[in-house]
Design a protein around this motif. Structure first.
Motif, PDB file in Angstrom:
ATOM      1  N   SER A  56      71.861  31.522 -35.731  1.00  0.00           N
ATOM      2  CA  SER A  56      71.367  32.719 -35.046  1.00  0.00           C
ATOM      3  C   SER A  56      69.938  32.550 -34.550  1.00  0.00           C
ATOM      4  O   SER A  56      69.378  33.496 -33.978  1.00  0.00           O
ATOM      5  CB  SER A  56      71.443  33.931 -35.979  1.00  0.00           C
ATOM      6  N   GLY A  57      69.334  31.414 -34.817  1.00  0.00           N
ATOM      7  CA  GLY A  57      67.995  31.173 -34.283  1.00  0.00           C
ATOM      8  C   GLY A  57      66.890  31.066 -35.308  1.00  0.00           C
ATOM      9  O   GLY A  57      65.740  30.765 -34.963  1.00  0.00           O
ATOM     10  N   THR A  59      64.726  29.388 -38.401  1.00  0.00           N
ATOM     11  CA  THR A  59      64.357  27.997 -38.673  1.00  0.00           C
ATOM     12  C   THR A  59      64.578  27.678 -40.150  1.00  0.00           C
ATOM     13  O   THR A  59      64.801  28.579 -40.972  1.00  0.00           O
ATOM     14  CB  THR A  59      62.882  27.746 -38.326  1.00  0.00           C
TER      15      THR A  59
END
Length: 913
Positions: A56-57, A59
């Motif tokens: 989903s983005g 890190t």
């Protein structure tokens, strides 16, 4: 002084960095109650949940606190071990691509599970690199329980695995293995002919255990694959016999260019004789399968026609020795490459020696720098921090211990000679052992270990000696080195990877003493008894002062001394360390204070008298820094020279990869053909010159030799407008038409395979020859310093020129092979198998070959009671059948024979019948 005051007030940079990381540890701890409340199924579900967050983005840093808390809980449920906060600090440092210096006994193996799990969530693969096969198997099976519980799989890279098993191990989320295995697999991969044959995935993240040993100590020498070693004497002699039957009319000799080529009649004559002798496959010399025979035929022709005895070489004591063409001196030890020397040996009827040529090589520095993120852990790295940053761009962070260190480090005792020193050491060992204090004695060589052993034997002191060749047995001895009154002698290589626990190691004792006892109440009672005995013995040892580390001399590196010292005082235990030195020690004799000091010491010290002075310790530390600086310079020079080859290696390996990945390479082959024609025409008809200045006859010969064409050059030259560009275009058109005629009757897919195979094989042959030339250049380049030239700069210039010439040779050879080869309407020949390699990595300290194909450990079972295996990766002893006749193909030729004879497999049950 002011630096010391500032450090006391503000703390060191390391302290300040650790304080910043404490905030992240607090975030991890905040998740502990929440994660602890999860059921087993919910805890396992954390893995797909965290992967989804990454998709989903988010890190890796965003999910780090929750991921680390998840691993901590999984470790408690599977191993019964909970990560300390300082271990969390170590995990964060490793995740950031740095080196974590952690004291012995602080649980580095468990620390690695934190960044390994976190980075494995990206599904790009994580490598954990260990110093030997035993530790790779042990750590994988032990920590693998955590990964399996959390839904991840792992593999182990050890010798004697099949290609399929290696590929499966590399394809796992987490892969354990030794530095040699990883490096050699990379080199082998780049000698294969299709992506499907390769085992490595793209590089991602690696954690190097005992990072100082692997990236510093072993980095002096590169990994080298050489071979094949098979004797081809029959081929050399058979081809030589054919060449000796040829007459002058069968070949064309150009003494000016020192070249000789067969005429058309000579080719047919050689063809018939080779066919009669059984050396030719098929009816035509230039059939695809006969590439090797053609090569040796050309070399035999050169040997018999061009190489003159007593001019180019002489025969002395049954050996062909080259004569230097400039000085007329014998060049003993030098050999012509590319099979020419063997061809001359066949011509002279002397013993034909096989040549072990380098096929591929790489330094550990350049191998590990290919990982986008690299980290490491060890007990001693700070003294080498500048080198780690210069070479690998890794910072060293010192992780605080979980409990304060209680070990007492005494000032060195200094004696005037070795005899006095060993007498004092023997006395100290006997006294400590008699009062129940275990002693670990560190020596710098096996020779010194045996000398000390003889002293102890005379004094009737029981002791164990470790050597570094039997890793599994060594681990047992080290694990019990903390028992009451135990005396253990170890070289600087020994004991890595296993902690010395005071009172003994419960798990190792259970494995050794209860190996044959079946499960049941009786075994449970025995385990309880052993556990109680170890706990009681631990208290006795602590009362006696803990582990006494006694070193017989200083090593040339402070780091090795610190490793030995760090064996004592683990997890807040009491301990003692003391170093014994003398003027006879190698370090002091070679690098120590000058002779005036030595004379004063010898004349003023009485028999058995010792100096205990911080000044002497300071002088010794200065000597160690000198040696460390010298060794760093050696390693740096190795890297500088390998960097030159590494740039070229990257280009070649990238080109191989592009060729293998391409659907078709017709455009590449066409470009090569155009470049070759361009080069031939430019050599004999330079631009800007008049036709009457052109060497037309030489151009005809080259076009015939490389392209197999006989263009009407004389007719073309009669035209008024002819120029080199027109010649190039016309010759190119003829060459294109010739190849189109050859390929028209061959199915397109088969033709694509043929083109790929021809290009890859020619690229490999030329790269192998280039490596041999670079090796020879490297051996003599230092002589340039006499001409006030910097050798490394000269090496770079020469190597670049050689690389450009190699690219020209590749283009020409590919063009020549396709022009002369005759193909039939049949499936293309299968891609050749890789040869039987010799893999070498000579240990810089012992001279032992520590190669991946040679298993340095025993092949027997690990008798220690380790946690149950969770991996599907088989171990050698599990793969072998009970019938020795079936071991062929399962056991590496260079491995110890599984029968236990102590001989290599190829000399025992693997020997030809």
């Amino acid at each position: 002084m002011f630096g010391g005051i500032a450090k006391a007030v503000f703390g060191s940079s390391n302290d300040r960095y650790i304080k910043k990381l404490d905030k992240i540890v607090a975030q991890i701890n905040a998740f502990e109650d929440e994660i602890h409340a999860l059921s087993d199924e919910q805890l396992k579900a954390q893995t797909p949940k965290l992967k989804q967050r990454l998709a989903s983005g988010e890190t890796l840093d965003d999910i780090l606190p929750e991921a680390f808390a998840t691993v901590r809980e999984a470790a408690q449920r599977t191993l019964g071990q909970r990560h300390y906060d300082v271990q969390m600090l170590g995990g964060i440092v490793l995740h950031r691509g740095e080196i974590a210096e952690m004291m012995t006994g602080e649980g580095k193996t468990l620390v690695a599970t934190l960044p390994v799990y976190l980075n494995a969530l990206e599904e790009k693969g994580v490598h954990v690199v260990t110093v030997n096969d035993y530790l790779a198997r042990r750590d994988a099976d032990w920590m693998g329980q955590i990964y399996t519980f959390l839904g991840m799989n792992y593999g182990v890279i050890v010798p004697n695995l099949t290609e399929e098993e290696r590929r499966a191990a590399y394809g796992a989320d987490i892969t354990y293995g030794t530095n040699n295995e990883f490096g050699f697999d990379y080199l082998r991969d780049n000698m294969k002919y299709s992506r499907a044959q390769m085992v490595h995935r793209p590089f991602n993240f690696a954690i190097v255990d005992e990072v100082d040993s692997i990236l510093i100590d072993e980095a002096r020498t590169p990994l080298i694959i050489s071979g094949p070693t098979e004797d081809k004497s029959t081929l050399y002699m058979g081809v030589d016999a054919v060449v000796k039957q040829l007459v002058d009319d069968d070949y064309e000799l150009d003494e000016k260019q020192r070249s000789v080529t067969l005429t058309e009649d000579g080719t047919e004559k050689a063809e018939r004789m080779l066919e009669d002798s059984g050396l030719l496959e098929g009816a035509n010399l230039y059939d695809y399968e006969n590439t090797l025979v053609v090569h040796h035929l050309n070399q035999a022709l050169r040997a018999n026609v061009l190489q003159k005895r007593d001019k180019d070489y002489l025969v002395k004591d049954g050996e062909v020795i080259i004569i230097d063409e400039f000085t007329g001196r014998m060049m003993e030890g030098r050999r012509w490459s590319d099979g020419l020397h063997q061809a001359v040996e066949a011509k002279e009827g002397v013993e034909i020696k096989p040549e072990n040529q380098t096929l591929a090589s790489i330094t550990f520095q350049n191998y590990f720098r290919m990982y986008p993120k690299l980290s490491g852990m060890t007990g001693t790295a700070l003294t080498e921090a500048p080198e780690f940053f210069d070479i690998y761009k890794m910072n060293v962070t010192v992780i605080p211990t979980n409990k304060p260190i209680q070990r007492i480090d005494e000032v060195d005792e200094f004696y005037k000679d070795e005899q006095d020193k060993f007498a004092a050491i023997t006395k100290a060992i006997r006294e400590a052992s008699e009062k129940g204090q275990p002693v670990l004695v560190g020596t710098v060589s096996i020779e010194k270990s045996e000398l000390l052993s003889s002293f102890l034997t005379k004094e009737k002191v029981e002791h164990a000696i470790l050597n570094a060749r039997q890793h599994e047995r060594e681990a047992h001895i080290v694990a019990q080195a903390g028992r009451t009154g135990a005396v253990t002698i170890a070289t600087n290589m020994a004991g890595r990877g296993t902690d010395i626990q005071l009172g003994g190691n419960v798990e190792f004792r259970i494995g050794d003493e209860l190996a044959d006892m079946p499960e049941g109440p009786e075994r449970e009672a025995a385990i309880a008894r052993i556990t109680k005995e170890v706990a009681e013995e631990k208290e006795k040892v602590k009362a006696a002062g803990g582990l006494f580390v006694l070193a017989t001399e200083r090593h040339e590196s402070r780091r090795i001394d610190n490793q030995l010292r760090g064996r004592s005082g683990r997890q807040g235990d009491p301990g003692l360390s003391r170093f014994y030195l003398s003027l006879d020690d190698d370090l002091l004799r070679i690098f120590g204070p000058q002779t005036m000091f030595a004379k004063m010491v010898r004349s003023n010290l009485e028999e058995g008298e010792a100096i205990v002075s911080p000044w002497v310790a300071k002088a010794i530390e200065t000597a160690q820094k000198k040696v460390e600086a010298r060794n760093y310079d050696i390693r740096k020079q190795v890297v500088e020279y390998d960097d030159v080859m590494n740039d070229q290696r990257k280009v070649i390996y990238e080109q191989r990869g592009d060729v293998m990945d391409a659907d078709e390479i017709s455009d590449v082959i066409e470009d090569m053909r155009a470049e070759t024609v361009n080069g031939i025409v430019a050599d004999h008809c330079p631009h800007g010159t008049y036709p009457e200045q052109w060497d037309v006859e030489a151009l005809k010969a080259r076009v015939d030799e490389v392209l197999g064409l006989n263009p009407p050059l004389d007719d073309w030259l009669k035209e008024e407008e002819v120029d080199p560009v027109i010649l190039e275009e016309r010759i190119q058109a003829l060459a294109d038409e010739q190849l189109a005629q050859k390929s028209k009757d061959i199915p397109p897919e088969d033709w694509k395979s043929i083109e790929k195979s021809v290009l890859l094989q020619n690229l490999d042959i030329q790269w192998k020859e280039h490596l041999a030339t670079l090796d020879a250049l490297r051996a003599v380049i230092n002589l340039r310093s006499y001409a006030q030239k910097k050798p490394i700069d000269e090496y770079k210039r020469e190597a670049f020129s050689m690389f450009q010439q190699m690219l020209v040779n590749i283009r020409e050879e590919v063009t020549r092979t396709l022009a002369f080869a005759r193909f039939q309407q049949a499936p293309p020949p299968p891609l050749p198998d890789l040869p039987d390699f010799i893999t070498t990595h000579i240990d810089p300290f012992t001279g032992e070959d520590d190669s991946a194909d040679i298993d340095a450990g025993d092949l027997g079972l690990v008798t220690t009671k380790l946690p149950p295996r969770q991996s599907g990766m088989p171990r050698l002893d599990e793969m072998l059948s009970d019938n020795p006749d079936e071991w062929q193909g399962q056991v590496s030729r260079n491995s110890p024979c599984p029968c236990g004879s102590g001989r290599k497999f190829k000399h025992c049950h693997g020997a030809p019948q």
